[in-house]
Design a protein around this motif. Structure first.
Motif, short mmCIF file in Angstrom:
data_model
loop_
_atom_site.label_atom_id
_atom_site.label_comp_id
_atom_site.label_asym_id
_atom_site.label_seq_id
_atom_site.Cartn_x
_atom_site.Cartn_y
_atom_site.Cartn_z
N GLY A 1 -51.86 20.77 7.80
CA GLY A 1 -51.53 19.91 6.66
C GLY A 1 -51.32 18.45 7.04
N GLY A 2 -51.75 18.06 8.23
CA GLY A 2 -51.59 16.67 8.65
C GLY A 2 -52.06 15.65 7.62
N PRO A 3 -53.28 15.78 7.11
CA PRO A 3 -53.76 14.77 6.16
C PRO A 3 -52.86 14.60 4.95
CG PRO A 3 -55.57 16.14 6.87
CD PRO A 3 -54.33 16.74 7.44
N GLY A 4 -52.38 15.72 4.39
CA GLY A 4 -51.51 15.65 3.22
C GLY A 4 -50.18 15.00 3.56
N GLN A 5 -49.55 15.47 4.63
CA GLN A 5 -48.24 14.95 5.00
C GLN A 5 -48.35 13.47 5.36
OE1 GLN A 5 -47.89 17.80 8.02
NE2 GLN A 5 -47.60 19.44 6.53
N TYR A 6 -49.45 13.13 6.00
CA TYR A 6 -49.67 11.75 6.43
C TYR A 6 -49.77 10.81 5.22
CZ TYR A 6 -52.23 7.90 8.65
OH TYR A 6 -52.65 6.68 9.11
N ILE A 7 -50.58 11.21 4.24
CA ILE A 7 -50.83 10.28 3.13
C ILE A 7 -49.62 10.24 2.19
CG2 ILE A 7 -52.01 11.84 1.51
CD1 ILE A 7 -53.11 8.28 2.42
N MET B 1 -54.18 23.76 1.25
CA MET B 1 -53.96 23.58 -0.19
C MET B 1 -53.11 22.34 -0.44
SD MET B 1 -55.41 26.19 -1.64
CE MET B 1 -56.65 26.41 -0.41
N PHE B 2 -52.08 22.17 0.37
CA PHE B 2 -51.21 21.01 0.18
C PHE B 2 -51.90 19.70 0.53
CE2 PHE B 2 -46.93 21.27 -1.31
CZ PHE B 2 -46.82 22.62 -1.56
N ASN B 3 -52.90 19.76 1.40
CA ASN B 3 -53.69 18.55 1.66
C ASN B 3 -54.35 18.07 0.38
OD1 ASN B 3 -53.15 18.48 4.33
ND2 ASN B 3 -55.04 19.47 4.97
N TYR B 4 -54.94 19.02 -0.35
CA TYR B 4 -55.64 18.62 -1.57
C TYR B 4 -54.66 18.16 -2.63
CZ TYR B 4 -59.98 20.18 0.34
OH TYR B 4 -61.09 20.29 1.12
N ILE B 5 -53.58 18.92 -2.78
CA ILE B 5 -52.59 18.53 -3.79
C ILE B 5 -52.07 17.12 -3.47
CG2 ILE B 5 -50.39 19.14 -4.85
CD1 ILE B 5 -50.98 22.05 -4.14
N GLY B 6 -51.77 16.88 -2.20
CA GLY B 6 -51.27 15.57 -1.79
C GLY B 6 -52.28 14.47 -2.06
N MET B 7 -53.54 14.78 -1.71
CA MET B 7 -54.59 13.78 -1.88
C MET B 7 -54.72 13.36 -3.34
SD MET B 7 -58.47 14.57 -0.78
CE MET B 7 -59.01 15.51 -2.20
N TYR B 8 -54.75 14.35 -4.25
CA TYR B 8 -54.90 14.03 -5.67
C TYR B 8 -53.67 13.32 -6.22
CZ TYR B 8 -59.01 17.04 -5.72
OH TYR B 8 -60.23 17.58 -5.47
N TYR B 9 -52.49 13.80 -5.81
CA TYR B 9 -51.28 13.21 -6.38
C TYR B 9 -51.02 11.80 -5.86
CZ TYR B 9 -49.64 16.74 -9.54
OH TYR B 9 -49.52 17.56 -10.62
N SER C 1 -59.60 13.19 2.21
CA SER C 1 -58.53 13.57 3.13
C SER C 1 -58.34 12.49 4.19
CB SER C 1 -58.87 14.89 3.81
OG SER C 1 -58.78 15.93 2.90
N ALA C 2 -57.09 12.22 4.54
CA ALA C 2 -56.80 11.22 5.56
C ALA C 2 -57.30 11.72 6.91
CB ALA C 2 -55.31 10.94 5.62
N ALA C 3 -58.24 10.99 7.49
CA ALA C 3 -58.88 11.45 8.73
C ALA C 3 -57.88 11.56 9.87
CB ALA C 3 -60.01 10.51 9.10
N GLU C 4 -56.84 10.70 9.83
CA GLU C 4 -55.87 10.69 10.93
C GLU C 4 -55.22 12.07 11.12
OE1 GLU C 4 -56.14 8.43 8.66
OE2 GLU C 4 -56.04 6.41 9.53
N GLY C 5 -55.05 12.77 9.99
CA GLY C 5 -54.43 14.09 10.08
C GLY C 5 -55.26 15.06 10.90
#
Lengths: 402, 319
Positions: free
Chosen positions: A95-101, A159-167, A288-292
């Motif tokens: 979930g790095g990308p989600g948590q990161y963004i 799943m949380f990556n996508y939710i985070g990205m959209y939100y 998605s945040a590539a850094e994640g």
């Protein structure tokens, strides 16, 4: 008895540096594949482009590139160390990308809304803390789901990556939109990370103190994992949750704590990157945040060692800086991601191969020792003793290196 | 009525690639190899399918070109999945990491390569709409169902359904399928009865590569006019479908229907009057399938029906 002593004195080269060697092999393989792709796609400029990548563009950029390397290393060092921690404790946090963004949004939001009213250095410390907390929050639900409902962390974090990205896109649109440019509002100057002396020695590069914060965090994580009881418990839970529960350790609590901390570090990475003095904005592109994901590469390359993550992140960002200069030779900078992929691919099994090599070499050495011992004292008991040690040792060897 | 027809058509565009790719994932996972690389397989093989289509657009006529392109995608999917198979099966590497490596590699490589050959742009246009079947003979004239399923459809829709039927028969009814499932549940037991676990897993991963490859092209074809090195996370969505469908073919079908439906809602809710009137942000609709998956997983994961040996390398000497 004597054999054990001999073994300790003569641990082979492969055994001692197994993880370092495997990382280097993976890097070399990645670079070779890159060279191959470059040479095939444009034979005329391929080699020069490759050289530029290898030298990090320093022939063109000079010391500024070193500063930029530090600047680009900061976020991926944070996601890298977050994933080192997660992998070591058996929580496969993708979930790095989600948590990161989400962390990045928290930092930018706090800085834009409250930055100017906060006194002194609090103007950037508070947003960073917010990013830390939000990153942890984004990892909390997957952690709880894992601990109490046995939900696969890999899937729930994806799943949380996508939710985070959209939100995040939605939140940026609703709260901190710069409608002219279609991105987040600029962070106020007081909330940007201080640069200290860094611009003067690196020819006005983008480097700031975020780099030092990231390095300190890496060291702290290393201390946590290697020198504290909590870290020991977390690692033990990662190896076998049932065994640790049996030993009286609260494995659920440890799993949740591990993923929370991992998420917090990813979030802080986002905060550090988006508060950087060079000015970065959260875009409205749903991507998605590539850094994640780069964090995964770094954790692999560092063999899940937090200190190794510092160097792995520096190396990756060095390649990225070099990749930017490859456009001079008509190559796309995406070649760096290609190399990253190849490096992760190789590092996923090179360590295993290395362990095997180490085991074989240990076996061979034992055989030699046994022959030497047999030549000296052909007594029957001695031979038997040697037999038993030989049976035991390879197993131990594997256990240590795996 | 027109809204409903529009939604159903859209639904089919999302549904078929999801179904085919998830079926691919099922092959791989039932044999014991966690295939997280579905997404990159889709991206990678869709690119070669599109390249083939563009190169042979004047040579091969009409729908035959589409079938050939699908085959090209399937073959490249197989080749690409061999990378995963080799590290996961032969070298016993960590399957998640190997797959994430491929997921990093493929999109970047595709951007790199398509910019190189496509004069600096990663958006490759292709004559997708030329494959649209305005109305299927006979079936297209059926009153309600005709406009929904047999007008303005793509051949890929029907191919996808046929693939799913064949695939589920292979898994559930054939000798190979049952042996494959044994490899995913208890490989040691399978090996003791003379099943070659390595070979079976290789074949399963290759089938999954072929299906995901075709799924990639099936996704790109109806929804866009150019390929831009992404399948919008469809591979991950297919994984979620697979888990939601509990690794069994019939629940998988239902899960794919559900996901495609929520995906359709996410992209078409503005044209549905009562949904557009609700005060919910579009982020809600977009993340709806993912949130529901999480909730569903929370209720179904306690007694997981996942293949027991999925994700674990097979070691002949272990018991």
């Amino acid at each position: 008895m004597s054999l054990a002593k001999v073994k300790k004195e003569r641990t082979g080269f492969f055994e001692r540096y197994a993880s370092l060697i495997s990382s280097l092999i993976a890097i070399v393989c990645g670079l070779l594949v890159a060279l191959f792709i470059l040479m095939v796609s444009k034979p005329s400029t391929g080699f020069n482009g490759f050289l530029m990548l290898l030298l990090g563009g320093i022939p063109y950029g000079g010391v500024k590139n070193i500063g930029d390397t530090m600047y680009l290393a900061t976020p991926i060092m944070m996601t890298g160390v977050a994933l080192c921690l997660a992998f070591k404790t058996g929580v496969f946090n993708i979930g790095g990308p989600g948590q990161y963004i989400v962390g990045a949004f928290g930092a930018v939001f706090t800085a834009v809304k409250f930055g100017p009213s906060l006194p002194g250095p609090l103007a950037w410390i508070v947003p960073l803390l917010v990013s830390l907390v939000l990153g942890a929050l984004w990892a909390l639900i997957p952690g709880l789901l894992k601990a109490y409902f046995n939900v696969n962390v890999v899937i729930s974090t994806i799943m949380f990556n996508y939710i985070g990205m959209y939100y995040v896109v939605f939140w940026v649109k609703s709260y901190i939109l710069d409608s002219l440019r279609g991105q987040s509002l600029p962070v106020p100057a007081v909330s940007k990370l201080p640069k200290w002396f860094l611009p003067s020695i690196t020819n006005n590069s983008s480097a700031d103190i975020g780099f030092f914060i990231a390095v300190i965090v890496c060291i702290l994580v290393w201390v946590l994992l290697e020198k504290t009881t909590r870290g020991y418990e977390m690692k033990a839970c990662g190896m076998n949750a049932n065994a640790t529960t049996y030993a009286g350790i609260n494995s659920k609590q440890n799993i949740v704590f591990a993923i929370l901390l991992s998420g917090a570090l990813c979030g802080l990475g986002g905060g550090l990157h988006y508060l950087a003095s060079s000015g970065v904005y959260i875009s409205l592109v749903e991507q998605s945040a590539a850094e994640g994901f780069t964090g995964i590469a770094i954790a692999c390359l560092a063999n899940n060692n937090p200190i190794g993550a510092i160097f792995a992140a520096l190396y990756m960002s060095f390649l990225t800086v070099g990749g930017q200069y490859m456009q001079l030779f008509g190559f796309q900078k995406e070649i760096v991601s290609v190399i990253t992929g190849v490096i992760i691919y190789f590092s996923s099994f090179v360590l295993l191969l290395n362990t095997t090599i180490a085991r074989i070499s240990a076996k061979r050495r034992l055989k030699k020792d046994r022959m030497a011992a047999a030549a000296q004292e052909p007594a029957e008991e001695e031979k038997l003793a040697v037999e038993t040690t030989k049976e035991d040792d390879p197993v131990q060897e594997g256990g240590e290196n795996a | 009525m027109t809204v409903l027809v529009f939604i159903v058509r859209y639904f089919m565009y999302f549904f078929i690639p999801l179904l085919v790719t998830a079926l691919g994932g099922m092959f791989s996972e039932r044999s014991g190899v966690l295939n997280m690389a579905l997404d990159s397989i889709m991206v990678f093989s869709a690119m070669w399918g599109i390249f083939f289509m563009n190169a042979f657009v004047d040579v091969i006529p009409g729908q035959l070109l589409l079938i050939c392109s699908l085959l090209v995608s399937a073959v490249t999917g197989i080749l690409f999945s061999l990378l995963l198979a080799y590290s996961a099966i032969s070298l016993k590497a960590n399957q998640t990491i190997a797959a994430m490596a491929l997921n990093t590699f493929a999109p970047a490589f595709c951007v790199f390569y398509s910019r190189l050959v496509n004069s600096g742009s990663e958006h490759i246009a292709f004559p997708g709409s030329s494959f649209r079947i305005e109305s299927v003979p006979l079936l297209g004239k059926i009153p309600v169902i005709g406009p929904m399923f047999f007008q303005q459809a793509y051949l890929t829709t029907y191919i996808g359904i046929v693939l799913f039927i064949i695939g589920s028969i292979i898994i559930n009814k054939t000798k190979f399928g049952l042996r494959m499932c044994a490899c995913g549940e208890n490989p040691q037991a399978a090996a003791s009865l003379g099943v070659d676990v390595y070979k079976t897993r290789y074949i399963a991963v290759m089938i999954s590569g072929a299906l995901a490859g075709m799924g990639g092209l099936m996704y790109i074809l109806p929804v866009s006019a150019s390929y831009s090195c992404t399948v919008a996370g469809y591979g991950y969505l297919a994984l979620a479908v697979l888990i939601f469908g509990r690794w069994r073919s019939r629940p998988l079908l239902l899960a794919a229907v559900f996901f495609a439906l929520s995906k359709t809602l996410a992209s078409a809710y503005t044209s549905i009057p009562f949904l557009a009137a609700l005060p919910l942000p579009d982020a809600f609709y977009k993340s709806f399938p993912f949130m529901v998956t999480l909730i569903a997983l929370a209720f179904t994961s306690k007694h997981s029906s996942a293949p027991k040996a999925s994700g674990q390398p097979f070691d002949q000497g272990k018991r």
